[in-house]
Design an enzyme around this catalytic site. Structure first.
Site, mmCIF file in Angstrom:
data_model
loop_
_atom_site.group_PDB
_atom_site.id
_atom_site.type_symbol
_atom_site.label_atom_id
_atom_site.label_comp_id
_atom_site.label_asym_id
_atom_site.label_seq_id
_atom_site.Cartn_x
_atom_site.Cartn_y
_atom_site.Cartn_z
ATOM 1 N N GLU A 13 0.837 -1.206 0.000
ATOM 2 C CA GLU A 13 0.000 0.000 0.000
ATOM 3 C C GLU A 13 0.869 1.251 0.000
ATOM 4 O OE1 GLU A 13 -2.921 -0.365 3.164
ATOM 5 O OE2 GLU A 13 -3.711 -2.218 2.285
ATOM 6 N N HIS A 59 -7.831 1.747 1.892
ATOM 7 C CA HIS A 59 -7.823 1.141 3.237
ATOM 8 C C HIS A 59 -8.647 1.983 4.226
ATOM 9 C CE1 HIS A 59 -5.314 -1.733 5.928
ATOM 10 N NE2 HIS A 59 -6.495 -1.494 6.479
HETATM 11 P P1 NAI Z 1 -11.463 -11.693 13.716
HETATM 12 O O1 NAI Z 1 -10.197 -12.212 14.312
HETATM 13 O O2 NAI Z 1 -12.596 -11.364 14.605
HETATM 14 O O3 NAI Z 1 -11.971 -12.710 12.601
HETATM 15 C C1 NAI Z 1 -11.121 -13.374 11.698
HETATM 16 C C2 NAI Z 1 -11.724 -14.739 11.452
HETATM 17 O O4 NAI Z 1 -11.009 -15.380 10.408
HETATM 18 C C3 NAI Z 1 -11.652 -15.664 12.679
HETATM 19 O O5 NAI Z 1 -12.924 -16.182 12.969
HETATM 20 C C4 NAI Z 1 -10.687 -16.771 12.224
HETATM 21 O O6 NAI Z 1 -10.966 -18.018 12.819
HETATM 22 C C5 NAI Z 1 -10.921 -16.761 10.731
HETATM 23 N N1 NAI Z 1 -9.853 -17.363 9.943
HETATM 24 C C6 NAI Z 1 -8.511 -17.322 10.137
HETATM 25 N N2 NAI Z 1 -7.878 -17.988 9.152
HETATM 26 C C7 NAI Z 1 -8.830 -18.443 8.303
HETATM 27 C C8 NAI Z 1 -8.802 -19.179 7.103
HETATM 28 N N3 NAI Z 1 -7.644 -19.579 6.550
HETATM 29 N N4 NAI Z 1 -9.977 -19.479 6.500
HETATM 30 C C9 NAI Z 1 -11.162 -19.092 7.056
HETATM 31 N N5 NAI Z 1 -11.249 -18.385 8.197
HETATM 32 C C10 NAI Z 1 -10.094 -18.059 8.813
HETATM 33 O O7 NAI Z 1 -11.012 -10.422 12.863
HETATM 34 P P2 NAI Z 1 -11.928 -9.195 12.410
HETATM 35 O O8 NAI Z 1 -11.901 -8.139 13.444
HETATM 36 O O9 NAI Z 1 -13.208 -9.712 11.921
HETATM 37 O O10 NAI Z 1 -11.053 -8.649 11.168
HETATM 38 C C11 NAI Z 1 -10.980 -9.388 9.950
HETATM 39 C C12 NAI Z 1 -9.947 -8.747 9.023
HETATM 40 O O11 NAI Z 1 -10.329 -7.420 8.713
HETATM 41 C C13 NAI Z 1 -8.548 -8.663 9.609
HETATM 42 O O12 NAI Z 1 -7.606 -9.008 8.599
HETATM 43 C C14 NAI Z 1 -8.404 -7.204 9.936
HETATM 44 O O13 NAI Z 1 -7.060 -6.824 9.888
HETATM 45 C C15 NAI Z 1 -9.196 -6.569 8.802
HETATM 46 N N6 NAI Z 1 -9.667 -5.213 9.047
HETATM 47 C C16 NAI Z 1 -9.672 -4.331 8.000
HETATM 48 C C17 NAI Z 1 -10.093 -3.025 8.172
HETATM 49 C C18 NAI Z 1 -10.120 -2.087 7.029
HETATM 50 O O14 NAI Z 1 -10.034 -0.874 7.224
HETATM 51 N N7 NAI Z 1 -10.262 -2.560 5.811
HETATM 52 C C19 NAI Z 1 -10.535 -2.522 9.480
HETATM 53 C C20 NAI Z 1 -10.574 -3.557 10.509
HETATM 54 C C21 NAI Z 1 -10.119 -4.828 10.281
#
Ligand code: NAI
Length: 399
Positions: free
Chosen positions: A260, A283
């Site tokens: 990025e 982002h």
């Molecule tokens: P979270 O930790 O609550 O959920 C992630 C889920 O992915 C978990 O349930 C986990 O078991 C699952 N997971 C891990 N590896 C996996 C795989 N190979 N296949 C299927 N499921 C898998 O995280 P949250 O808070 O929901 O965030 C998700 C993503 O969003 C993160 O990468 C975070 O960095 C990103 N994010 C992006 C933002 C943006 O501005 N675009 C803002 C906030 C978060």
């Protein structure tokens, strides 16, 4: 009263929480500081609040024995040396949930826009064309949304998508309780084969690197839509580019990229730029006024709860002790090396000073033990000084 130093224009909601709890010794800096200025600015602070641009390394932590707690007013915490903070008895908190809703709403909006081909139509009208047609435009109602990663954000996306009439499938590496009418699929491939729209909500890491690649894209329905607002490394961009060019993928929305830009005037280097059926955003999935306000409040509340009561639930590096009602006349927070005899030493020293422990809550994490002791008796700073000088003690505070 704790001295609080905040950096990077943290939302005023944080100050409101501190003020309501009686903490008004606050210095707030509008931006991140250079390493030298940062060193000067944090001197004597008990609480430091940062966002993603301020780096707190082991040297800074070791050089500030007054520092008790660091608040990361954001999601990520890799700008702080968490191990160094732990070994110096400094708890670190962040705001893992405050922008969940913002990301989920953006994903729902992109789902609707891409199903209706709005980005392409918008582009055509701007260029002087009037393609009034229903070709390739669909409602969300009755379509299937496949959510990869059913954590905080993924499950919230599912809830919103059901409100828009979608059927929700999800795939997660962990067993998850489905919300609403969502259904888990046993494999990623099954989810991809059934979904009209696929949205990714997994963390970055080895297990998710290029999770969406030429092979997994081939398993998607022809004309399906892909949305990635998780981490850039999850999608093989060249494979996606090829699938968009061939028409196998009907549209895409990307908020995150493998590399990025580092500054506002640096352009994104991506083959997807200029494709009319692709939404590119910088982002900003979690960036709303509401999320900033929520983050300010969420982290400040955690900091206040730690300062007042020693509660560490939700800390990213510390042994977790949930909020406990105070039982005695004073509370001692004792961080010690996690070695045999540490608790015995604490109890003996307290007893030698004629004080009685009426409640105690201990947790350990790696090299560190953390115990909250509620004390009955006339407690003053003497016992804290005695405990601080014991070799097993990392830090000790009376609250
Ligand atoms: P979270 O930790 O609550 O959920 C992630 C889920 O992915 C978990 O349930 C986990 O078991 C699952 N997971 C891990 N590896 C996996 C795989 N190979 N296949 C299927 N499921 C898998 O995280 P949250 O808070 O929901 O965030 C998700 C993503 O969003 C993160 O990468 C975070 O960095 C990103 N994010 C992006 C933002 C943006 O501005 N675009 C803002 C906030 C978060």
């Amino acid at each position: 009263m704790a001295r609080i130093v905040l950096f990077e224009n943290i939302h005023p909601s944080a100050r409101e929480v501190f003020a309501a709890a009686g903490y008004d010794d606050i210095v707030a800096h509008a931006s991140a500081l250079s390493p030298e200025s940062l060193r000067d600015a944090v001197r004597g602070a008990e609480v430091v609040g940062i966002r993603s641009r301020t780096h707190i390394d082991a040297e800074l932590i070791a050089g500030n024995p007054d520092l008790r707690v660091i608040g990361c007013f954001c999601i990520g915490t890799n700008q702080v040396d968490l191990d160094a903070a732990l070994t110096h008895g400094v708890a670190v908190f962040n705001a893992p949930f405050s922008n969940t809703r913002s990301v989920a709403e953006m994903v729902l909006a992109e789902t609707i826009l891409l199903l209706r081909r709005i980005p392409e139509k918008n582009d055509r009208v701007h260029k002087g064309f009037w393609d009034k047609t229903a070709d390739g435009a669909f409602e969300t109602r009755g379509k299937t949304l496949g959510i990869v990663g059913y954590g905080n954000i993924g499950s919230q996306v599912g809830t919103l998508a059901e409100l828009a009439g979608m059927q929700v499938l999800f795939h997660d590496v962990e067993a998850k309780l489905p919300r609403g009418n969502a259904k888990a699929t046993t494999t990623l491939k099954r989810l991809l084969a059934q979904s009209d729209v696929v949205t990714l909500h997994v963390p970055a890491g080895r297990g998710t690197h290029n999770l969406i690649n030429a092979q997994t894209i081939a398993a998607m329905k022809p004309g399906a839509i892909l949305i990635n607002a998780s981490r850039g490394t999850v999608v093989d961009i060249d494979a996606l580019h090829a699938a968009l060019q061939s028409g196998h993928i009907g549209g895409a929305a990307l908020d995150v990229f493998p590399v990025e830009p580092k500054s506002p005037d640096e352009p994104l280097d991506s083959p997807l730029r200029g494709m009319p059926n692709v939404i590119l955003t910088p982002h900003i999935g979690g960036s709303t006024q509401e999320s900033q306000e929520n983050i300010g409040r969420e982290v400040a509340e955690k900091l206040v709860s730690y300062l007042r009561a020693g509660a560490t639930k939700g800390s990213v590096n510390f042994p977790e002790v949930a909020y406990q009602e105070r039982a005695g006349s004073a509370r001692i927070l004792h961080v010690h090396r996690n070695v045999p005899g540490a608790m015995g030493a604490l109890s003996s020293l307290v007893a030698e000073h004629g004080l009685n422990i009426v409640a105690q809550h201990l947790q350990t994490r790696g090299p560190i033990g953390y115990v909250i002791s509620d004390i009955e008796g006339k407690v003053d700073d003497t016992i804290v000084s005695v405990l601080r000088s014991h070799p097993v003690t990392v830090r000790c505070d009376l609250v």
